[in-house]
Design a protein around this motif. Structure first.
Motif, PDB file in Angstrom:
ATOM      1  N   LEU A 110       0.818  -1.215   0.000  1.00 56.20           N
ATOM      2  CA  LEU A 110       0.000   0.000   0.000  1.00 56.20           C
ATOM      3  C   LEU A 110       0.849   1.260   0.000  1.00 56.20           C
ATOM      4  O   LEU A 110       0.366   2.339  -0.351  1.00 56.20           O
ATOM      5  CB  LEU A 110      -0.920   0.010   1.229  1.00 56.20           C
ATOM      6  CG  LEU A 110      -2.038  -1.012   1.242  1.00 56.20           C
ATOM      7  CD1 LEU A 110      -2.834  -0.913   2.543  1.00 56.20           C
ATOM      8  CD2 LEU A 110      -2.955  -0.836   0.043  1.00 56.20           C
ATOM      9  N   ILE A 113      -0.595   4.725   1.275  1.00 56.70           N
ATOM     10  CA  ILE A 113      -1.993   4.515   1.656  1.00 56.70           C
ATOM     11  C   ILE A 113      -2.055   4.060   3.110  1.00 56.70           C
ATOM     12  O   ILE A 113      -3.060   4.241   3.796  1.00 56.70           O
ATOM     13  CB  ILE A 113      -2.675   3.501   0.715  1.00 56.70           C
ATOM     14  CG1 ILE A 113      -2.707   4.066  -0.716  1.00 56.70           C
ATOM     15  CG2 ILE A 113      -4.097   3.179   1.171  1.00 56.70           C
ATOM     16  CD1 ILE A 113      -3.205   3.081  -1.761  1.00 56.70           C
ATOM     17  N   THR A 114      -0.949   3.504   3.607  1.00 52.26           N
ATOM     18  CA  THR A 114      -0.837   3.142   5.026  1.00 52.26           C
ATOM     19  C   THR A 114      -1.135   4.336   5.924  1.00 52.26           C
ATOM     20  O   THR A 114      -1.698   4.180   7.020  1.00 52.26           O
ATOM     21  CB  THR A 114       0.582   2.609   5.320  1.00 52.26           C
ATOM     22  OG1 THR A 114       0.853   1.480   4.479  1.00 52.26           O
ATOM     23  CG2 THR A 114       0.726   2.191   6.778  1.00 52.26           C
ATOM     24  N   THR A 243      -5.170  -7.854   4.672  1.00 51.40           N
ATOM     25  CA  THR A 243      -4.458  -6.593   4.856  1.00 51.40           C
ATOM     26  C   THR A 243      -3.608  -6.699   6.109  1.00 51.40           C
ATOM     27  O   THR A 243      -4.113  -7.068   7.170  1.00 51.40           O
ATOM     28  CB  THR A 243      -5.452  -5.427   4.985  1.00 51.40           C
ATOM     29  OG1 THR A 243      -6.285  -5.398   3.826  1.00 51.40           O
ATOM     30  CG2 THR A 243      -4.724  -4.102   5.114  1.00 51.40           C
ATOM     31  N   SER A 285      -1.970  -5.205   0.988  1.00 50.78           N
ATOM     32  CA  SER A 285      -3.389  -5.531   0.896  1.00 50.78           C
ATOM     33  C   SER A 285      -3.705  -6.121  -0.473  1.00 50.78           C
ATOM     34  O   SER A 285      -2.804  -6.314  -1.307  1.00 50.78           O
ATOM     35  CB  SER A 285      -4.239  -4.278   1.159  1.00 50.78           C
ATOM     36  OG  SER A 285      -5.599  -4.606   1.301  1.00 50.78           O
ATOM     37  N   ALA A 290      -8.975  -3.566  -0.505  1.00 56.46           N
ATOM     38  CA  ALA A 290      -8.839  -2.137  -0.791  1.00 56.46           C
ATOM     39  C   ALA A 290     -10.206  -1.502  -1.040  1.00 56.46           C
ATOM     40  O   ALA A 290     -10.451  -0.361  -0.626  1.00 56.46           O
ATOM     41  CB  ALA A 290      -7.929  -1.924  -2.004  1.00 56.46           C
ATOM     42  N   TRP A 293     -11.749  -0.843   2.356  1.00 59.57           N
ATOM     43  CA  TRP A 293     -11.100   0.257   3.073  1.00 59.57           C
ATOM     44  C   TRP A 293     -11.340   1.598   2.393  1.00 59.57           C
ATOM     45  O   TRP A 293     -11.555   2.614   3.062  1.00 59.57           O
ATOM     46  CB  TRP A 293      -9.603   0.015   3.217  1.00 59.57           C
ATOM     47  CG  TRP A 293      -8.913   1.165   3.887  1.00 59.57           C
ATOM     48  CD1 TRP A 293      -7.934   1.956   3.390  1.00 59.57           C
ATOM     49  CD2 TRP A 293      -9.200   1.682   5.196  1.00 59.57           C
ATOM     50  NE1 TRP A 293      -7.573   2.923   4.286  1.00 59.57           N
ATOM     51  CE2 TRP A 293      -8.344   2.778   5.421  1.00 59.57           C
ATOM     52  CE3 TRP A 293     -10.098   1.317   6.201  1.00 59.57           C
ATOM     53  CZ2 TRP A 293      -8.356   3.521   6.592  1.00 59.57           C
ATOM     54  CZ3 TRP A 293     -10.106   2.055   7.378  1.00 59.57           C
ATOM     55  CH2 TRP A 293      -9.253   3.139   7.573  1.00 59.57           C
ATOM     56  N   ALA A 348       0.499   2.895  -6.057  1.00 59.21           N
ATOM     57  CA  ALA A 348      -0.869   2.497  -5.736  1.00 59.21           C
ATOM     58  C   ALA A 348      -1.741   3.736  -5.639  1.00 59.21           C
ATOM     59  O   ALA A 348      -1.269   4.831  -5.311  1.00 59.21           O
ATOM     60  CB  ALA A 348      -0.905   1.728  -4.410  1.00 59.21           C
ATOM     61  N   LEU A 350      -5.926   4.659  -4.322  1.00 59.59           N
ATOM     62  CA  LEU A 350      -7.204   4.184  -3.787  1.00 59.59           C
ATOM     63  C   LEU A 350      -8.075   5.392  -3.482  1.00 59.59           C
ATOM     64  O   LEU A 350      -7.741   6.199  -2.616  1.00 59.59           O
ATOM     65  CB  LEU A 350      -6.979   3.357  -2.512  1.00 59.59           C
ATOM     66  CG  LEU A 350      -8.243   2.852  -1.805  1.00 59.59           C
ATOM     67  CD1 LEU A 350      -9.050   1.933  -2.713  1.00 59.59           C
ATOM     68  CD2 LEU A 350      -7.874   2.133  -0.508  1.00 59.59           C
ATOM     69  N   ALA A 361      -9.438   1.271  -7.232  1.00 63.10           N
ATOM     70  CA  ALA A 361      -8.164   0.839  -6.652  1.00 63.10           C
ATOM     71  C   ALA A 361      -7.229   0.431  -7.774  1.00 63.10           C
ATOM     72  O   ALA A 361      -7.630  -0.307  -8.689  1.00 63.10           O
ATOM     73  CB  ALA A 361      -8.371  -0.330  -5.696  1.00 63.10           C
ATOM     74  N   PHE A 363      -3.119  -0.909  -8.452  1.00 64.05           N
ATOM     75  CA  PHE A 363      -1.802  -1.331  -7.974  1.00 64.05           C
ATOM     76  C   PHE A 363      -0.917  -1.607  -9.187  1.00 64.05           C
ATOM     77  O   PHE A 363      -1.331  -2.280 -10.130  1.00 64.05           O
ATOM     78  CB  PHE A 363      -1.893  -2.615  -7.136  1.00 64.05           C
ATOM     79  CG  PHE A 363      -2.670  -2.457  -5.860  1.00 64.05           C
ATOM     80  CD1 PHE A 363      -2.292  -1.537  -4.896  1.00 64.05           C
ATOM     81  CD2 PHE A 363      -3.785  -3.246  -5.621  1.00 64.05           C
ATOM     82  CE1 PHE A 363      -3.005  -1.399  -3.719  1.00 64.05           C
ATOM     83  CE2 PHE A 363      -4.508  -3.125  -4.436  1.00 64.05           C
ATOM     84  CZ  PHE A 363      -4.120  -2.197  -3.487  1.00 64.05           C
TER      85      PHE A 363
END
Length: 393
Positions: A110, A113-114, A243, A285, A290, A293, A348, A350, A361, A363
């Motif tokens: 991620l 995005i973390t 995740t 993840s 995704a 989340w 990534a 999202l 999403a 990746f």
């Protein structure tokens, strides 16, 4: 199905460590071609969904064109529109050397995005009355320059002026041992006592150490390791089974892609050390997780409505990724709320649209382009107008 990443040879690891400051936290720039040759098999893909066929064709074309323009080896993309359907695609190669295709269910880093998870944990503590956004970082972590002035709000919105940890001390430690597992305390230790970039609140400059300091606050207040607090407060309640917060890459046993970056015209595997990111970027993840989340983040389902409303108050960054606005651990682009991520071979994106309920999403296993283009963000931006024809009706 892609095999777990094989560590680069020692010379390659040392080379990567020497230039890690450029690869770790690349600032997203404007769109542009890398000028390289097309990635082998980049156009091969498998997709499925129940959106109108014409929409799926346009989405597939956007994916193929983006991968070809930026020489992206592999990608996994998901689009979900309540009441209309979904579209998921896996394209290209997860491992160039082995010729292995991307699998739709594989795990992806991620990266930044973390940060959305980390700041959400902080805001949950705000809801519980355990902390206040106007508390100073000095109340929880000793030794931060201007720590008696920098607020938790300023850390979350990137206006603290705090130094980043990717300085000479960190680079020397990482260069000496690229496989070293860094603790959160060690990452934050590279910041303590360092000169500030600017006075607290004067500018908004995207700095990863801001989020890692929030991670330290979470550990101090909850009395738990960051990973345990994350599991208990977010991953379990949302049933995000795929995740995880990972420091030791050896425990990343799920099938995942190799991350690449251009090196003198050649896509080169990047170091895999996840511990160098901490609460600013060490999570992994899947597409389906995704989606869950992305919606929970934008709608604030884990927070009080008043807290979520406050979270979405933002302003443009003075330096950093090209969001229209950046708020508390979340960015806004063209009315969509979410976050990008980039570093060491992966990008990534999202995002969720509050009006239509749609989620996107993306990746990809390429980062650090010479012109600082963010391929995953570019595809997200190309998908948005395609979905407008569906959601506006």
């Amino acid at each position: 199905m892609s095999r777990p990443f094989t560590r680069p040879t020692a010379p390659r690891r040392r080379l990567a460590a020497a230039v890690v400051i450029a690869a770790l936290f690349t600032v997203v720039g404007c769109a542009g071609s890398t000028g390289g040759s097309p990635t082998p098999d980049a156009s091969s893909s498998a997709s499925s969904g129940d959106l109108p066929e014409s929409v799926q064709e346009r989405l597939q074309s956007a994916l193929d064109e983006t991968m070809a323009q930026f020489d992206v080896p592999g990608a996994a993309v998901g689009v979900w529109i309540p009441g209309e359907g979904e579209w998921k695609a896996a394209a290209g190669l997860s491992d160039i050397e082995q010729g292995e295709p991307v699998d739709i269910d594989m795990s992806w880093p991620l990266r930044s995005i973390t940060k959305t998870f980390t700041v959400t944990l902080l805001l949950q503590l705000v809801d519980e009355g355990e902390v206040a956004l106007d508390d100073t970082i000095g109340q929880y972590v000793d030794g931060v320059t201007d720590g008696d002035e920098i607020t938790l709000r300023e850390l979350g919105e990137m206006s603290s002026g705090n130094a980043d940890y990717t300085n000479e001390g960190f680079l020397a430690a990482f260069g000496e041992d690229p496989d070293r597992l860094f603790t959160l305390e060690e990452l934050n230790g590279f910041v303590l006592g360092k000169p500030a970039q600017f006075s607290p609140g004067a500018l908004k400059v995207y700095t990863n150490a801001n989020t890692n300091l929030i991670g330290a606050v979470i550990e101090e207040v909850t009395g738990q390791d960051f990973a345990d607090a994350l599991e208990e407060r977010i991953l379990v309640p949302l049933n995000l089974q795929h995740t995880r917060y990972i420091l030791d890459v050896e425990t990343w046993t799920e099938p995942h892609a190799v991350g690449y970056a251009p090196d003198d015209g050649t896509l080169t595997p990047q170091p895999t050390n996840l511990s160098i990111f901490g609460p600013a970027g060490s999570m992994v993840s899947t597409l389906d997780d995704a989606r869950i989340w992305g919606e929970a983040l934008a709608t604030g389902s884990l927070l009080q409505s008043s807290t979520q409303a406050e979270r979405l108050i933002g302003a443009p960054l003075d330096a950093g990724p090209p969001y229209d606005e950046y708020a508390l651990g979340i960015g806004e682009t063209d009315g969509w709320w979410g976050h990008n991520g980039e570093g060491l071979g992966f990008t990534a994106a999202l995002f969720h649209d509050l009006d239509s309920g749609a989620t996107i999403a993306v990746f990809m296993n390429e980062s650090s382009l010479a012109d600082q283009t963010h391929p995953a963000d570019q595809l997200f931006r190309r998908i948005v107008p395609i979905l407008a024809s569906v959601t506006s009706g």
